[in-house]
Motif scaffolding. Structure first.
Motif, PDB file in Angstrom:
ATOM      1  N   THR A 263       0.830  -1.205   0.000  1.00  0.00           N
ATOM      2  CA  THR A 263       0.000   0.000   0.000  1.00  0.00           C
ATOM      3  C   THR A 263       0.865   1.255   0.000  1.00  0.00           C
ATOM      4  OG1 THR A 263      -1.763  -1.156   1.182  1.00  0.00           O
ATOM      5  CG2 THR A 263      -1.812   1.250   1.221  1.00  0.00           C
ATOM      6  N   LEU A 264       1.916   1.273   0.808  1.00  0.00           N
ATOM      7  CA  LEU A 264       2.792   2.440   0.869  1.00  0.00           C
ATOM      8  C   LEU A 264       3.489   2.709  -0.464  1.00  0.00           C
ATOM      9  CD1 LEU A 264       4.382   1.890   4.380  1.00  0.00           C
ATOM     10  CD2 LEU A 264       3.114   3.928   3.678  1.00  0.00           C
ATOM     11  N   ALA A 265       3.782   1.653  -1.225  1.00  0.00           N
ATOM     12  CA  ALA A 265       4.432   1.821  -2.522  1.00  0.00           C
ATOM     13  C   ALA A 265       3.462   2.240  -3.615  1.00  0.00           C
ATOM     14  CB  ALA A 265       5.139   0.535  -2.927  1.00  0.00           C
ATOM     15  N   GLY A 266       2.158   2.251  -3.307  1.00  0.00           N
ATOM     16  CA  GLY A 266       1.177   2.728  -4.267  1.00  0.00           C
ATOM     17  C   GLY A 266       0.689   1.709  -5.263  1.00  0.00           C
ATOM     18  N   PHE A 267       0.958   0.428  -5.035  1.00  0.00           N
ATOM     19  CA  PHE A 267       0.486  -0.595  -5.954  1.00  0.00           C
ATOM     20  C   PHE A 267      -1.021  -0.770  -5.795  1.00  0.00           C
ATOM     21  CE2 PHE A 267       4.962  -2.120  -5.405  1.00  0.00           C
ATOM     22  CZ  PHE A 267       5.355  -1.878  -6.712  1.00  0.00           C
ATOM     23  N   ALA A 268      -1.723  -0.807  -6.912  1.00  0.00           N
ATOM     24  CA  ALA A 268      -3.175  -0.931  -6.878  1.00  0.00           C
ATOM     25  C   ALA A 268      -3.642  -2.370  -7.007  1.00  0.00           C
ATOM     26  CB  ALA A 268      -3.811  -0.091  -7.996  1.00  0.00           C
ATOM     27  N   SER A 269      -2.741  -3.310  -7.271  1.00  0.00           N
ATOM     28  CA  SER A 269      -3.136  -4.711  -7.423  1.00  0.00           C
ATOM     29  C   SER A 269      -1.959  -5.604  -7.070  1.00  0.00           C
ATOM     30  CB  SER A 269      -3.588  -5.004  -8.859  1.00  0.00           C
ATOM     31  OG  SER A 269      -2.490  -4.912  -9.755  1.00  0.00           O
ATOM     32  N   THR A 270      -2.264  -6.853  -6.738  1.00  0.00           N
ATOM     33  CA  THR A 270      -1.213  -7.828  -6.460  1.00  0.00           C
ATOM     34  C   THR A 270      -0.366  -8.086  -7.696  1.00  0.00           C
ATOM     35  OG1 THR A 270      -2.686  -8.868  -4.859  1.00  0.00           O
ATOM     36  CG2 THR A 270      -0.775 -10.138  -5.555  1.00  0.00           C
ATOM     37  N   THR A 271      -0.970  -8.012  -8.864  1.00  0.00           N
ATOM     38  CA  THR A 271      -0.223  -8.185 -10.109  1.00  0.00           C
ATOM     39  C   THR A 271       0.940  -7.207 -10.180  1.00  0.00           C
ATOM     40  OG1 THR A 271      -2.176  -8.979 -11.286  1.00  0.00           O
ATOM     41  CG2 THR A 271      -0.392  -8.071 -12.614  1.00  0.00           C
ATOM     42  N   GLU A 272       0.681  -5.948  -9.863  1.00  0.00           N
ATOM     43  CA  GLU A 272       1.738  -4.943  -9.915  1.00  0.00           C
ATOM     44  C   GLU A 272       2.841  -5.246  -8.912  1.00  0.00           C
ATOM     45  OE1 GLU A 272      -0.357  -0.853 -11.360  1.00  0.00           O
ATOM     46  OE2 GLU A 272      -0.593  -1.363  -9.259  1.00  0.00           O
ATOM     47  N   VAL A 273       2.471  -5.688  -7.731  1.00  0.00           N
ATOM     48  CA  VAL A 273       3.469  -6.024  -6.722  1.00  0.00           C
ATOM     49  C   VAL A 273       4.388  -7.129  -7.243  1.00  0.00           C
ATOM     50  CG1 VAL A 273       3.859  -6.893  -4.395  1.00  0.00           C
ATOM     51  CG2 VAL A 273       1.935  -5.362  -4.838  1.00  0.00           C
ATOM     52  N   LEU A 274       3.791  -8.194  -7.750  1.00  0.00           N
ATOM     53  CA  LEU A 274       4.572  -9.359  -8.160  1.00  0.00           C
ATOM     54  C   LEU A 274       5.425  -9.079  -9.391  1.00  0.00           C
ATOM     55  CD1 LEU A 274       1.962 -12.193  -7.547  1.00  0.00           C
ATOM     56  CD2 LEU A 274       4.057 -11.760  -6.264  1.00  0.00           C
TER      57      LEU A 274
END
Length: 986
Positions: A76-87
């Motif tokens: 959340t702090l990094a601003g990712f809107a979905s798990t896809t973006e995180v991975l």
């Protein structure tokens, strides 16, 4: 499998460096928490847990393999809107290329809109994705469905993400070659939380926005608990016209030259060299005529309308022929800017999990999970329409009646010669996909009462991916009918063949060439072509684990398990796709196949020494698996690991093992699918020129081709599965060796941890396709006698006797060797500062070697440093937390990449010497945010890609590009983005 006895915060499982390749520190270390006291309290609540990389329950975790943990709060702090973006972020992937939503116009496994994960750059089929310790089955559209689609993951319910970057087939079975990703959901929820996130690109006029809304809740009783989530995610389309760097591709040569369009006096966007199409142009036999500005030729075979021309070919000016720069041709249409840069998607997800204590069968509980996900995605493309008007057709104007563009029928003329070819800019078409994904799990687990401390777990699951995909297509038979016309007395035209509903094609004139096409004709020759893909997977598994006996250093723990899994795929393309009735588009046959596997496996951990001088801890772990596939037979894999801690502040660890990957169903059974390569791939193009290999020249001449031959048709490539050719599983070895330093510092100095891990993975007998270009080159360079007999690779090539067009058959075979080696460095420093706590996480990955070979005697060309394979990548996370506040600053850095060093080393020259810019500099993005968390609500605001970085430009023709920027998932094409996340609990 994940086994919780009490609520567990992901940050207390291991010290996972947020978005870094974190080692698994000792349990007593805390994670990226806002408060050290709070983390210590939570750690005390942890009893036993299974973390990816082992199937044994532990109350502490010391792994022989490096494990990275990403927490919900840090995402959340990094601003990712979905798990896809995180991975798919650089922190997880180390900058290697991923299939994301910038690949909508390419043929990719899983079909358009699918997002997959590739660890260590070895491909998505070699990365295993788990949800709560169980496989996530493949999902997607079209026949090549073989990997988990990250879109199906329940983002709202995720507590943490565990990443094992080490081969682990002996623990998890097929596909765990490069690593394993385990998604762990939130547990023991009590109450309801509503959350919303909005990401708004700041430099795209409102395009490309992302929205996510979710509700998460849970409740429990004395013997039961139930929790779940519902969420909706939407990403709006970002087109080529929405970003400055994609609006006008240029040649971008090092000397600064670029073709200037004589019509506008400006750079010619979408030049032929930059990948544009020819539009508003006709092809004829050579004729004398008036030259367009930009050429001095007098005879032409390409023309564009010009009403001012009254001599030569009246109404047309020459733009292609002897001595003519082909970039004079019209290649730009404003509709091209409507193409998807980032394709739109809507995702709806429902997830439920629960359990009930039976108070029987060894204090057993029955449990279940249910996941439903629906993805609706689409892509906008630009289509060139090529119409062939037959010699003698009344649709050809009188001044072109003598032209013969081709003496052969090129596909639309029912056996007649082609008089004039029209290159028409049709405009935009749309492809859509709807994928419905359902996963159901049920099981029972409890104490195995005959043996003290032992537990059992038996479960079954069923997953189905059901996809419907549609694309707008021109149909060949209807185009043929519409071009076969007779003239009517009133100046109109009618279809000669009398086909039902036939509408005559438009006459060849400037309006037609400009794409102003009659609606009734388009309604006849175009239609939506729809296919359907089903992928099913059923799994039955059972396991038992516990202490075997006790040694002086501790208990010997054992895990034993068995699993049966069966999978099936069925892809039925639209009938016009199956019958090759779609014009200038890939075609597909039916894909249908199934497979099943029985497996037994086990793991043991043996504490050899403990609390001794120079041996605070010495622990041996080992695992093994026996596998029996219906498709290829049986195999065994193993893995051994060792953790040695001579003193409190130093730990050595290492593991070595074997892995395997059974061919995916699509690699075995995919129906023949056609695609195309540029005509330039024909080895016989201008084979009479000096410097052509003598064997190539002789083989081309034996086919009756002139030395000046030029291929005018794309090279058709037909891909098919390898089951009929005895496709086998691929095998691999993996080695990881590392150390962890955790010096005891004075309390006022804070806490410091550092780890370094060397890894190497080698895949042998890899499942791959030889590649159409390799087949062509190997065939035409073969001995002349072999070529004449059609032996070897030449048996995979057909050349049409009349058109000289090439078709290459490229099926999946066992040929490849893939090797990747590198070093991961991670550092974590935490220190109380003032009223709060400062935390620094740093991770660096160095790839030292990466190459692929098709055959055993192939030369090794190390790809490290080339575009898409950076030598170094790094991520850093700085945060300061006090009271209810947390301030965050993050970095993602990718080393410079290019091809000059590569070409100099292996070919003796650089692309720079040829005038190409083939190098990109280092790429750095920054994100900043601040979070305030009250008792029952929280807000996070921030900015991603603070400085709006898009990546450096390269010259046209170096690599696939977006604008002049390489098509590379490590680059952020969306640009600077503001985000806000709000949550409220009840």
């Amino acid at each position: 499998m994940i086994d919780f006895k009490k609520h567990l915060l992901g940050t207390t499982v291991v010290v996972g460096l947020a978005f870094l390749s974190a080692p698994a520190w000792a349990q007593t270390q805390t994670g990226a928490s806002a408060s050290g006291d709070k983390a210590d309290d939570d750690a005390a609540a942890v009893e036993e847990v299974v973390v990816v990389g082992s199937r044994l329950r532990r109350d502490n975790y010391n792994s022989a393999s490096p494990v990275q943990v990403v927490t919900r709060e840090d995402a959340t702090l990094a601003g990712f809107a979905s798990t896809t973006e995180v991975l798919q972020s650089t922190a997880i992937t180390q900058g290697t290329s991923q299939i994301n939503n910038a690949y909508g116009g390419y043929v990719t496994n899983g079909g358009p809109g699918a997002n997959t994960l590739s660890l260590r750059g070895l491909g998505a089929t070699r990365t295993l994705v788990l949800l709560n310790g169980r496989r996530v089955a493949p999902a997607g559209s079209r026949g090549s469905v073989g990997s988990a689609d990250l879109n199906v993951l329940p983002s709202a319910m995720i507590e943490r993400i565990e990443v094992l970057k080490d081969g682990a087939s002996s623990l998890y079975g097929s596909d765990a070659v490069a690593g394993v990703v385990n998604i762990v959901t939130r547990n023991d929820l009590d109450g309801v939380t509503v959350e919303g996130q909005f990401n708004a690109p700041m430099d795209a006029d409102g395009a490309g926005q992302q929205k996510r809304y979710s509700i998460v809740g849970g409740t429990h009783g004395d013997r039961w608990n139930l929790s779940g989530s519902a969420e909706y995610y939407q990403r709006d389309e970002l087109t080529l016209g929405d970003r400055d760097f994609t609006r006008c591709p240029t040649d971008n040569y090092l000397d600064g030259s670029d073709y200037i369009d004589p019509l506008t006096g400006k750079s010619k966007c979408y030049s032929l060299n930059a990948g544009g199409v020819t539009i508003n142009t006709i092809g004829t036999s050579y004729m004398t005529g008036v030259a367009a500005d930009g050429t001095t030729a007098t005879r032409f075979n390409r023309w564009r309308p010009n009403s001012a021309v009254t001599t030569g070919l009246v109404g047309f000016e020459g733009v292609g022929g002897t001595g003519t720069n082909t970039s004079v041709r019209d290649t730009y249409d404003a509709d091209m800017l409507n193409e998807s840069l980032i394709s739109p998607v809507e995702v709806a997800t429902v997830y439920l999990q629960g359990s009930y204590d039976l108070h029987a069968l060894g204090n057993a509980e029955v449990y279940g999970e249910f996941l439903y996900n629906q993805r609706k995605s689409s892509q906008t493309d630009y289509r060139q329409l090529v119409l062939d008007y037959a010699v003698g057709s009344p649709l050809i104007p009188d001044n072109l009646s003598s032209s013969v563009f081709s003496a052969s029928d090129l596909g639309l003329n029912l056996g007649q010669a082609v008089g004039v070819r029209a290159f028409i800019g049709y405009g935009n078409t749309t492809s859509t996909q709807q994928v419905d994904f359902t996963k159901t799990v049920g099981g029972i687990r409890g104490d195995f009462t005959p043996l003290a401390g032992w537990r059992y777990d038996v479960s079954a699951s069923y997953t189905r991916s059901d996809s419907v995909y549609t694309s707008e297509q021109f149909l060949i038979d209807r185009l043929q009918n519409s071009l076969d016309v007779v003239a009517n007395s009133d100046g109109t035209f009618s279809c000669a063949g009398g086909a039902e509903g036939c509408v005559a094609a438009p006459a060849l004139n400037s309006q037609t060439l400009a794409g102003e096409l009659p609606a009734d004709w388009l309604g006849y020759v175009m239609t939506d072509v729809t296919g359907r893909t089903l992928y099913d997977e059923a799994v039955l598994s059972a396991s038992i684990d516990g202490p075997l006996f006790t040694l002086p250093a501790g208990e010997v723990a054992v895990f034993l398990g068995a699993e049966y899994r069966e999978m099936s795929i069925e892809d039925i393309p639209g009938i016009d796709m199956q019958t090759s009735n779609v014009y200038n588009y890939s075609t597909s046959a039916i894909t249908r196949g199934d497979d099943s596997v029985w497996e037994v496996f086990g793991e043991v951990e043996v504490p050899l020494l403990r609390d001794m001088r120079f041996a605070q801890n010495l622990t041996l772990s080992a695992s093994g698996r026996y596998t029996d596939y219906e498709s290829y037979g049986d195999d065994t894999t193993y893995k051994v690991g060792l953790v040695y801690q001579p003193v409190d502040f130093l730990t050595f660890r290492g593991s070595y093992g074997t892995s395997y990957r059974a061919p995916a169903l699509f690699e075995q059974f995919v129906g023949a699918t056609s695609g195309y390569l540029s005509s330039s791939y024909d080895p016989c193009n201008s084979y009479g020129d000096d410097g052509t290999d003598a064997r190539v020249a002789a083989n081309c001449a034996s086919e009756g081709l002139a030395g000046t031959f030029q291929q005018t048709s794309s090279v058709a490539v037909v891909t098919s599965g390898g089951a009929e050719n005895g496709l086998e599983a691929e095998t691999s070895t993996n080695l990881t060796v590392g150390l962890i330093l955790q010096p005891k510092l004075p309390d006022s100095w804070g806490e410091l941890s550092f780890a370094v891990d060397y890894y190497e993975i080698e895949v042998d007998n890899g499942v791959d396709r030889i590649g159409a270009s390799s087949i062509l080159n190997l065939c035409y360079a073969s001995a002349n006698a072999d070529f004449a007999a059609g032996n070897g690779y030449c048996s995979l090539i057909d050349r049409d006797a009349s058109s000289n067009g090439l078709t290459v058959y490229d099926s999946y075979v066992n040929v490849a060797t893939d090797v990747v080696k590198g070093i991961d460095y991670t550092l974590r420093y935490r220190k109380p500062v003032g009223v709060g706590t400062a935390l620094v996480n740093l991770g660096v990955t160095q790839m030292t070697e990466r190459y692929s070979t098709l055959f055993a005697d192939d030369p090794i060309y190390d790809e490290v440093g080339t575009i898409g394979t950076p030598e170094f990548t790094a991520t850093a996370d700085f945060s300061y937390a006090w009271d209810q506040w947390r301030v965050h600053y993050g970095l993602e850095w990718i080393d410079g990449m290019g091809y000059d060093t590569y070409y100099q080393k292996y070919y003796g020259y650089t692309l720079e010497s040829l005038g190409y810019d083939a190098e990109v500099g280092a790429y750095l993005t920054q994100n900043v945010s601040v979070r305030y968390e009250a008792d029952d609500w929280a807000v996070t605001v921030g900015v991603r890609n603070l400085t709006n970085q898009t990546g450096d430009e390269v010259s046209a023709g170096v690599v696939n590009m977006v604008g002049n920027v390489p098509l590379y998932s490590g680059y952020d094409y969306v640009g600077r983005t503001a985000f806000i996340n709000l949550s409220k609990s009840f």
